[in-house]
Design an enzyme around this catalytic site. Sequence first.
Site, PDB file in Angstrom:
ATOM      1  N   HIS A 145     -21.085 128.386 -50.181  1.00  0.00           N
ATOM      2  CA  HIS A 145     -21.904 128.445 -51.393  1.00  0.00           C
ATOM      3  C   HIS A 145     -21.019 128.997 -52.516  1.00  0.00           C
ATOM      4  CE1 HIS A 145     -25.086 130.009 -54.068  1.00  0.00           C
ATOM      5  NE2 HIS A 145     -25.919 129.212 -53.432  1.00  0.00           N
ATOM      6  N   CYS A 165     -25.303 124.435 -55.471  1.00  0.00           N
ATOM      7  CA  CYS A 165     -24.212 125.431 -55.534  1.00  0.00           C
ATOM      8  C   CYS A 165     -23.145 125.172 -54.482  1.00  0.00           C
ATOM      9  CB  CYS A 165     -24.746 126.860 -55.422  1.00  0.00           C
ATOM     10  SG  CYS A 165     -25.662 127.375 -56.859  1.00  0.00           S
TER      11      CYS A 165
END
Lengths: 140, 414
Positions: free
Chosen positions: B129, B372
């Site tokens: 992420h 993300c």
Amino acid sequence: MGLGSDMYRQQILDHYKNPRNYGELEDPTFTHIGENPMCGDEIRMDVKLDDDEETIEQVAFSGDGCAISQASASMLSGELRGKTVDELLEMDRDDVIDMLGVDISPMRVKCAVLAEKVAQDGAEIYQGDLDVEKTTTEDD
Amino acid sequence: MSQQNLESLDVEAIREEFPILEREFDGQQVVYLDNAATTQTPDPVVDAMSDYYRESNANVHRGIHHLSQEASIAYEEAHDRVAEFIGADGREEIVFTKNTTESENLIAYSWGLNELGPGDEIVLTEMEHHASLVTWQQIAKRTGANVEYIRVDETGRLDMDHARDLIGDDTALVSAVHVSNTLGTVNPVGELTALAHEHGALSFIDGAQAVPNRPVDVSEIDADFYAFSGHKMAGPTGIGVLYGKQSLLEELEPYLYGGGMIRKVTFEDSTWGELPWKFEPGTPPIAEAVGLHAAIDWLEDLGMERVQAHEEELAAYAYDQLAAEGDVEIYGPEGGADRGGLVSFNLDGVHAHDLTSILNDHTVAVRAGDHCTQPLHDKLGVPASTRASFYVYNTREEIDKLIDALDDARALFA
């Protein structure tokens, strides 16, 4: 049906499936690339000015994106022809939404204005009022 | 998983504790499948927080009066509850932050900036992420360290041979997601941690998508640091957790300075207080800690094994239904024990944002974008994907509604 489907009227879908002025100009007066960081869509706008250096003679766009951003770029590329650079710079999001002729849900406005923003940033850089390589719609 | 398992979580009774799931838009009841972004909050958690504000609110630690004592005890006990929940040794190992991202940054600033230098390697995964990827990229730039990425193979799993090649004596840190928020992959974080330790490196595990939906024991993983967020596990926003081994946390410099974290302050210098308070300066998220405590109680009442079984069942069902469509591309491993409760996909010829707008017409709430994980999407060769993610209150019927709505997108974009 809610707001979403209202966005996908025939005209939008037609411009998405058969984009006008898609590609790159051979001899653009200015070129700019910008992106919508929310979805990663990136659009390149090529603008060629008339000999008067004021009037927009030709516009082309390229890049991938959602139906709203692509249709908006396609329609804008036609809409801008014959306008002056100042008229381009005066456009705001309401003008773009009027041009699209559909209700744009709030979270999709950035998709709709991407091409306009990229063309305006390109014009500002051309006029020497902006000094960046690449801009985004994030700050809208 | 058997249907029996799914029924053993009483979804109907669970849903009664989430009034928000009754909401309607244009006469259609919301189908909330955006749980990897944030989960909904059950009444007992909302009640715990409002009771705190109605009855016990005060600032913590320094107060001598009754209310401050009550608030302090509640705040400190929340640390104990989290420690117990994830198998930590005690409150000294549990630091409350704002979210997983801040937990990552705490270690990046406190350990990374101070300890890393040219020649050091930070090993991440291609499915990190941005919370860790962007953070360690910046720390590497400032310290001269290098960032390397463990490859994701074509099945959406980590290439562990590549991991063994990458992790070496120059490796200072291995940071990996426990469960990928995009691919759903459950990573072998114990094995990665063991690899790190073999080479004298530390391990940081991002458990934002793991702690909410499976039993997690940090001592079993042997992770040095482990992070997660309250709002993805039926708790409130505004609170995250950093677990760290006590021996390591003791050595680390604070990342934020201020009141409530100090032992002694003079005009010239200060010394730091006890763990975990030395990492929690300023007024902390007290009501949120009370809410997180209540969320853990609530989840443990359900039983984390049953929560996991429910998630796996729904993910496998969604995977199979989407795979049967023929014009849907799904990312990550097939349903099963190494997939968490989410499925990211694209419908052929329809941009993820358009699809998500159309699903929203059916009041089906999913997420579109790069979640993300932009470099991972670049690797997958798509700008964006649509992600459906599940939690304890979701049902097969809700997944069916998503599948049915795909026809509308096909009709529009054909």
